[in-house]
Design an enzyme around this catalytic site. Sequence first.
Site, PDB file in Angstrom:
ATOM      1  N   ASP A 310       0.865  -1.171   0.000  1.00  0.00           N
ATOM      2  CA  ASP A 310       0.000   0.000   0.000  1.00  0.00           C
ATOM      3  C   ASP A 310       0.912   1.235   0.000  1.00  0.00           C
ATOM      4  O   ASP A 310       2.135   1.136   0.116  1.00  0.00           O
ATOM      5  CB  ASP A 310      -0.967  -0.008   1.194  1.00  0.00           C
ATOM      6  CG  ASP A 310      -2.189   0.868   0.920  1.00  0.00           C
ATOM      7  OD1 ASP A 310      -2.127   1.702  -0.015  1.00  0.00           O
ATOM      8  OD2 ASP A 310      -3.202   0.732   1.625  1.00  0.00           O
TER       9      ASP A 310
HETATM   10  C1  BGC Z   1      -5.036   3.279   0.262  1.00  0.00           C
HETATM   11  C2  BGC Z   1      -5.234   2.281  -0.859  1.00  0.00           C
HETATM   12  C3  BGC Z   1      -5.060   2.959  -2.194  1.00  0.00           C
HETATM   13  C4  BGC Z   1      -3.695   3.603  -2.235  1.00  0.00           C
HETATM   14  C5  BGC Z   1      -3.362   4.261  -3.554  1.00  0.00           C
HETATM   15  C6  BGC Z   1      -3.766   4.088   0.098  1.00  0.00           C
HETATM   16  O1  BGC Z   1      -3.708   5.142   1.000  1.00  0.00           O
HETATM   17  O2  BGC Z   1      -5.023   2.591   1.485  1.00  0.00           O
HETATM   18  O3  BGC Z   1      -6.504   1.701  -0.748  1.00  0.00           O
HETATM   19  O4  BGC Z   1      -5.237   2.039  -3.228  1.00  0.00           O
HETATM   20  O5  BGC Z   1      -3.614   4.587  -1.224  1.00  0.00           O
HETATM   21  O6  BGC Z   1      -4.034   5.441  -3.731  1.00  0.00           O
END
Ligand code: BGC
Length: 754
Positions: A310
Amino acid sequence: MGDGDGGVGRRTFLAAMSGGGAVAGAGAAGAASAVGRDGPARRGGLLGLLGHEDEIRALIARMTVTEKLGQLQQLAWTGATGPGGSQTAAAEEAARKGELGSVLNIIGARNSNALQRIAVEESRLGIPLLFGLDVIHGFWTTFPIPLAQAASFDPEVARVDGEVSAKEARSHGTHWTFAPMMDVTHEPRWGRIAESCGEDPYLTAVFAAAKTRGYQGDDLSAPDRVAACAKHFVAYGGAEGGRDYNTVDVSESRLRNLYLPPFKAALDAGCATVMASFNTLSGIPAHANGHTLTEILKEDWEFEGLVVSDWNGVGELLPHGFAADGAEAGRIALNAGVDMEMVSTHLADHGAELLAAGRIKEDRLDDAVARVLRVKYALGLFAQPYVDESAVVEVPTAAARKAAREAAARSTVLLKNEGGVLPIAAGTAVAVVGPFADSRDMQGTWAGPGGEKFPPVSVLAGIRDAAGRGAKVTYGVGATERADLIVVVVGEGAKLSGEAASRSDLGLPGGQEGLIAAVAATGKPFVVVLLNGRPLTIGNWLESAPAVLEAWHPGIEGGNAIADVLYGKVNPGGKLPASFPRDVGQLPVHYNHENTGRPYDPASPGNTFITGYLDVDRTPQFPFGYGLSYTTFEIGTPRASVARIAAADLRRGETFEVEVPVRNTGDREGDEVVQLYLHDPVATLVQPVRRLRGFERVTLGVGERKTVRFTLGAADIGFWTNAVDGRFVVEPGKIELFAGASSAARERCGVVVE
Ligand code: BGC
């Protein structure tokens, strides 16, 4: 941090503690899942992920260590959800050097082609980049939020969203969406419940599979498909106190029974990628968790796609207190099973020195690179790295809008309708009031690029249109005196749910409860329309409101869809995918809880030594699966096709049927969701009082009957034990089956497992 950390799964660790040797029962998860209704995960999924192994091997053989590490790096074109901001210049430079695998948040056919051209034409090996984006419930055409879609109890809603989204997004150069999110949660305080399918693993699993199919179709290289990403792996929805990013501490059985099933279902449906979650899992950050990422996901489930971190998730091993520096963070994450690092750059920065020092192994590095290349091959990027700039989908099409409107209407849940206030009769003078009556803030969290560019139809506009020319529709509190009926539109803005948007108070924010009280004081009939991203506490005003329609954050066609329902063009048939609590102090309150040793016993109501609270009822305001219709239904007693069945036969794959009769007993056509719940009253692991194991949304005309059939097998009856090597058991004993219109279903039958 010692040498043995990161990448060491629990099972290996336990084996080492007990003197090494083979772990008894390892691989049982694979065997056990093979008895599941969906069968084992297909190697490489449905999409031919394994179709290019020779090319991949040959390509890897030509790559330098720096180029390999580059494939594992994803940079952000624009900043978004966390620390780090935009990395545009760094991405261009790395692409040119052939030291970049992927970019997120780049949008637009021309932009993405320009960057792709740098990677393909200027880098040494010309390996195409993979472009990822959060397309969660729409690109241009914003569908209802995922929680709303789950309320439809119609997986087709999610599949169609996936299909429309994929077509729009791929035409703009996006190859990969970070969706579907499939975190089961018992926490309405957690803002990310809006992105989830709520509190039940079975419902979530069905939707996860449907959405995956919608995005991916059966050929990822098609110009209207994107790779899906099963996220967040895993148990992120268990955040203590509902506070985002917070600690999760679960038993192996809860991990496997509650949190893992949707991921397994998505992978069985061919999902090409998985994203690690921000939380710790019993003390081990998910990005460092070899047990979940490698032992379960890659070994037991034979997942051959790629695991992305993530946003800054590898970097966050430092504040978690699990890695002392960036080099350690990179090493731990790679060894645990992360294949691509989003935003932070620890592997790219330190990978070469880690390799030279033997802290990471070339085999594992090559495996991670192969996983990235596999997804690129499946997407057809080596054959066609560019997107056709003349075929861009510029606006939500009429067909897409129609699908979004139907989805939003199917997602509404009628919570109350006293005295038949709804549907609104033609010609009724209506006043529309409330802060969300003429608001465009109804797209919800993660609305995608279309959220701003294509604002939604407001409730007021939808009502004006539905009421027709000449009908008396007025707007604002001052208008209520002349009205026969008042529609009060209240809720939460998009920013009050989603990532990092947890709340401790689940009531309507601001003075909205006061507004409802003022409307009630007029003495006129009124309807409350709720636009929100999570279950709310509505007990303060529920009694006063004759009718309540839960419409969630309904997306681009929200106002039209709500008007369709208010005026009876669509008969509401959605059901709650998460219980509505009476009070925050009750949390967690969910249908799939254990009985405890001291449950409430209606036979001895005076007994105070029971589980509960002194100051609030132990039940939710509305339970999981609840929702009304403008008509009424009768659901009869379930009937199983067998009275007894051998556990051994179930394990061998035998199934049986359960029939449930349903009849429309009212005066108009409508939809009912027939739900089947299971309870195993005596087991070697205490079981939830109910577990959803089947549902079907049916449309019935006046007086019409139907028999709904469910097929049950070992996957429904058995459960995962606490064994770390994954043991799924089907135990002898009586199984109770309940059928009805919510998780409070009472009609029952039994089957004996011998
Ligand atoms: C979130 C994810 C997301 C990623 C990319 C993160 O902060 O937890 O769900 O896909 O950002 O934007």
